[in-house]
Design a protein around this motif. Structure first.
Motif, PDB file in Angstrom:
ATOM      1  N   UNK A  80      38.916  -8.369  15.221  1.00 37.35           N
ATOM      2  CA  UNK A  80      38.401  -8.524  13.911  1.00 37.35           C
ATOM      3  C   UNK A  80      39.451  -8.048  12.598  1.00 37.35           C
ATOM      4  N   UNK A  81      40.124  -6.732  13.137  1.00 36.99           N
ATOM      5  CA  UNK A  81      40.669  -6.209  12.091  1.00 36.99           C
ATOM      6  C   UNK A  81      42.033  -7.169  12.265  1.00 36.99           C
ATOM      7  N   UNK A  82      42.436  -7.606  13.321  1.00 42.47           N
ATOM      8  CA  UNK A  82      43.714  -8.444  13.583  1.00 42.47           C
ATOM      9  C   UNK A  82      43.596  -9.587  12.900  1.00 42.47           C
TER      10      UNK A  82
ATOM     11  N   UNK B  76      32.113 -12.890   6.727  1.00 45.02           N
ATOM     12  CA  UNK B  76      33.440 -12.413   6.867  1.00 45.02           C
ATOM     13  C   UNK B  76      33.947 -11.201   7.223  1.00 45.02           C
ATOM     14  N   UNK B  77      33.208 -10.006   6.435  1.00 49.40           N
ATOM     15  CA  UNK B  77      33.385  -8.748   7.200  1.00 49.40           C
ATOM     16  C   UNK B  77      32.985  -8.480   8.441  1.00 49.40           C
ATOM     17  N   UNK B  78      31.873  -9.183   8.715  1.00 44.49           N
ATOM     18  CA  UNK B  78      31.135  -8.667  10.186  1.00 44.49           C
ATOM     19  C   UNK B  78      31.886  -9.261  11.388  1.00 44.49           C
TER      20      UNK B  78
ATOM     21  N   UNK C 253      32.864  -9.695  -2.557  1.00 39.53           N
ATOM     22  CA  UNK C 253      33.471  -8.474  -2.338  1.00 39.53           C
ATOM     23  C   UNK C 253      32.539  -7.439  -1.744  1.00 39.53           C
ATOM     24  N   UNK C 254      31.274  -7.495  -2.329  1.00 36.50           N
ATOM     25  CA  UNK C 254      30.274  -6.662  -1.909  1.00 36.50           C
ATOM     26  C   UNK C 254      29.757  -7.075  -0.449  1.00 36.50           C
ATOM     27  N   UNK C 255      29.372  -8.149  -0.137  1.00 38.38           N
ATOM     28  CA  UNK C 255      29.263  -8.505   1.254  1.00 38.38           C
ATOM     29  C   UNK C 255      30.281  -8.294   2.316  1.00 38.38           C
ATOM     30  N   UNK C 256      31.580  -8.276   1.837  1.00 37.87           N
ATOM     31  CA  UNK C 256      32.548  -8.267   2.812  1.00 37.87           C
ATOM     32  C   UNK C 256      32.701  -6.812   3.095  1.00 37.87           C
ATOM     33  N   UNK C 257      32.517  -5.751   2.371  1.00 34.07           N
ATOM     34  CA  UNK C 257      32.679  -4.259   2.353  1.00 34.07           C
ATOM     35  C   UNK C 257      31.352  -3.959   3.389  1.00 34.07           C
ATOM     36  N   UNK C 258      30.362  -4.522   3.186  1.00 30.57           N
ATOM     37  CA  UNK C 258      29.211  -4.109   3.923  1.00 30.57           C
ATOM     38  C   UNK C 258      29.231  -4.711   5.344  1.00 30.57           C
ATOM     39  N   UNK C 259      29.654  -5.751   5.362  1.00 30.78           N
ATOM     40  CA  UNK C 259      29.857  -6.443   6.746  1.00 30.78           C
ATOM     41  C   UNK C 259      30.910  -5.935   7.663  1.00 30.78           C
ATOM     42  N   UNK C 260      32.065  -5.261   6.764  1.00 30.94           N
ATOM     43  CA  UNK C 260      33.110  -4.291   7.752  1.00 30.94           C
ATOM     44  C   UNK C 260      32.388  -3.280   8.219  1.00 30.94           C
TER      45      UNK C 260
ATOM     46  N   UNK D  33      41.417  -1.503   7.906  1.00 27.38           N
ATOM     47  CA  UNK D  33      42.537  -0.486   8.131  1.00 27.38           C
ATOM     48  C   UNK D  33      42.109   0.827   8.140  1.00 27.38           C
ATOM     49  N   UNK D  34      41.162   1.110   6.851  1.00 23.50           N
ATOM     50  CA  UNK D  34      40.440   2.538   6.842  1.00 23.50           C
ATOM     51  C   UNK D  34      39.592   2.903   8.081  1.00 23.50           C
ATOM     52  N   UNK D  35      39.361   1.897   8.787  1.00 29.23           N
ATOM     53  CA  UNK D  35      38.230   2.094   9.869  1.00 29.23           C
ATOM     54  C   UNK D  35      39.121   1.961  10.945  1.00 29.23           C
ATOM     55  N   UNK D  36      40.429   1.956  11.033  1.00 27.18           N
ATOM     56  CA  UNK D  36      41.242   2.056  12.352  1.00 27.18           C
ATOM     57  C   UNK D  36      41.161   1.011  13.038  1.00 27.18           C
TER      58      UNK D  36
END
Length: 274
Positions: free
Chosen positions: A51-53, A170-172, A88-95, A216-219
């Motif tokens: 997912x990060x990639x 998208x984030x999930x 934006x808020x949904x993306x952050x929550x999903x990640x 990125x912040x989650x590694x």
């Protein structure tokens, strides 16, 4: 070997994603998981790192295709920004939710999403357009190269709610969100197909930037693997966006429906019995 495999997947994801406005994540994520985990061709890959990639890749697929669509004047920047703000808020929550998923759960939920998307793509040509949203929004007019005019629009409050859900997916799952927002724009908001694709890729570009910061912040980003993926995906996105302006995409969309359905079934099987 793994760099060549990733480059091929990235190129295909960029072409298909830009051609039909899906961002490419729905191709990249399951394909990479399959060759990495099932075939063992790529070392050190987890659902989170895929997912990060994927979100790093979508920055460049979104940028490459948006630049091409800008020249064709098929990007509605105002709508793209509105959809982006809602996502934006949904993306952050999903990640952050993604961080807690194990492989079977990831496969199961991702498979369910793919089947829903493939079903929507299958039935969309049989659904009647919904005029309610256009009447309650601010109608806009677009005239394509053939002289055909389209009137489209949407109430901003509904667009924000819809794109919150798109951002969460998208984030999930590391997808661009275009696989959800493009059918919604065409069926609910009556967007011209080319404008829907161009606007979707602009939104994918903006959303991927926010999404990537979180991952990125989650590694979650395997940086060495980003090099072949980014180069190939950017090239593929330019190719796909140019093809979008020249070719009818119905044949590819039909193939994509089948591919999503098969990938969804396989992902659910892996999630239940894998």
């Amino acid at each position: 070997m793994e760099y060549i495999v990733l480059a091929i997947i990235g190129l295909a994801s960029g072409v298909v994603g830009a051609l039909v406005g899906l961002g490419g994540g729905v191709i990249f994520v399951p394909a990479t998981l399959f060759v990495a985990i099932n075939l063992g061709w790529i070392d050190g890959i987890t659902p989170q790192s895929v997912v990060g990639l994927s979100v790093i890749m979508m920055i460049f697929t979104g940028l490459g295709s948006t630049l091409t669509f800008m020249r064709a004047k098929t990007v509605d920047f105002r709508s793209g920004f509105i959809f982006f703000i809602g996502s934006i808020p949904g993306t952050l929550l999903g990640a952050f939710v993604n961080k807690g998923l194990d492989l079977p759960s990831f496969n199961l939920y991702f498979g369910i999403l793919l089947i829903i998307l493939s079903t929507l793509l299958i039935v969309r040509s049989y659904l009647k357009p919904v005029h309610w949203f256009v009447k309650r929004g601010k109608p806009r007019t677009f005239t394509d190269k053939t002289g055909e005019s389209f009137v489209y629009g949407y109430p901003i409050w509904f667009a924000l709610i819809l794109t919150f859900g798109v951002g969460f997916a998208s984030g999930l799952f590391g997808i661009g969100g275009g696989s959800i927002i493009v059918p919604a724009m065409i069926l609910l908001f009556l967007f011209p197909p080319h404008v829907a694709v161009g606007t979707s890729m602009f939104m994918v570009f903006l959303s991927a930037i926010v999404n990537s910061i979180t991952h990125i912040s989650l590694g979650n980003v395997p940086w060495l693997y980003t090099i072949p993926v980014v180069i190939a995906a950017y090239t593929g996105a330019k190719i796909g966006a140019n093809l979008n302006q020249k070719l009818k995409s119905e044949t590819l969309v039909f193939a994509l429906r089948i591919i999503l359905l098969l990938l969804g079934i396989r992902s659910i099987v892996d999630g239940i019995w894998g």
